[in-house]
Design an enzyme around this catalytic site. Structure first.
Site, PDB file in Angstrom:
ATOM      1  N   HIS A 247     -11.382  71.793  25.373  1.00 23.80           N
ATOM      2  CA  HIS A 247     -11.624  72.608  24.191  1.00 23.80           C
ATOM      3  C   HIS A 247     -10.300  72.958  23.526  1.00 23.80           C
ATOM      4  O   HIS A 247      -9.281  73.089  24.177  1.00 23.80           O
ATOM      5  CB  HIS A 247     -12.436  73.864  24.514  1.00 23.80           C
ATOM      6  CG  HIS A 247     -11.892  74.709  25.620  1.00 23.80           C
ATOM      7  ND1 HIS A 247     -11.941  74.330  26.955  1.00 23.80           N
ATOM      8  CD2 HIS A 247     -11.289  75.922  25.606  1.00 23.80           C
ATOM      9  CE1 HIS A 247     -11.402  75.283  27.694  1.00 23.80           C
ATOM     10  NE2 HIS A 247     -10.982  76.263  26.902  1.00 23.80           N
TER      11      HIS A 247
ATOM     12  N   HIS B   2      -8.435  75.665  21.023  1.00 22.94           N
ATOM     13  CA  HIS B   2      -8.465  77.003  20.450  1.00 22.94           C
ATOM     14  C   HIS B   2      -7.818  76.953  19.065  1.00 22.94           C
ATOM     15  O   HIS B   2      -6.702  76.440  18.926  1.00 22.94           O
ATOM     16  CB  HIS B   2      -7.647  77.985  21.304  1.00 22.94           C
ATOM     17  CG  HIS B   2      -8.156  78.167  22.688  1.00 22.94           C
ATOM     18  ND1 HIS B   2      -8.875  79.273  23.068  1.00 22.94           N
ATOM     19  CD2 HIS B   2      -8.026  77.391  23.794  1.00 22.94           C
ATOM     20  CE1 HIS B   2      -9.169  79.168  24.358  1.00 22.94           C
ATOM     21  NE2 HIS B   2      -8.672  78.033  24.820  1.00 22.94           N
TER      22      HIS B   2
END
Length: 138
Positions: free
Chosen positions: A124, A126
């Site tokens: 992922h 950010h």
């Protein structure tokens, strides 16, 4: 890890790493499957972006691939992941534009492994902004 001086974030990352990244379903898989609610800000066939439940700035969005393809960490990337990695970076930029972060800047972060404080083993990105960032981070 009490008494080690580790932060809660570091403790969570160490615990996540000890569970391994063997491909078991993660909290992000449950969000993708709509089994858990999320404040989605962007979605297409390959990626999903949603607000972090523990924001570190006024704007803090996570960008994830909908299919992990073994990409639990950035260090696991192979040549076959080039397209999805590029797409995730494009989505991060698009989210930043949608959130108005492109006017003053923002930070894009990938945490990798326990020393990088990775707490979910589903790659992922950010996207963090809306405040002045500091250097060096962490």
């Amino acid at each position: 890890m009490a008494g080690t001086g580790a932060t809660e974030e570091e403790e969570v990352a160490v615990a996540a790493a000890s569970e391994g990244d063997g491909g078991a379903p993660t909290i992000f898989d449950r969000i993708i499957a709509k089994q858990l609610p999320a404040s989605v800000v962007y979605e297409d066939d390959e990626a999903l972006a949603f607000r972090d439940i523990n924001p570190q700035a006024k704007t803090h969005v996570l960008v994830i691939p909908k299919v992990r393809q073994g990409l639990t960490q950035l260090c696991r990337a192979t040549p076959e992941h080039k397209a999805i990695l590029g797409h995730l970076m494009y989505v991060a930029a698009e989210v930043a534009r949608m959130e108005g972060l492109d006017k003053n800047g923002y930070r894009v972060v990938v945490n990798d492994g326990p020393d990088g404080c990775q707490s979910v083993y589903h790659l992922h990105i950010h996207v963090i902004g809306g405040r002045q960032m500091r250097w060096p981070p962490g």
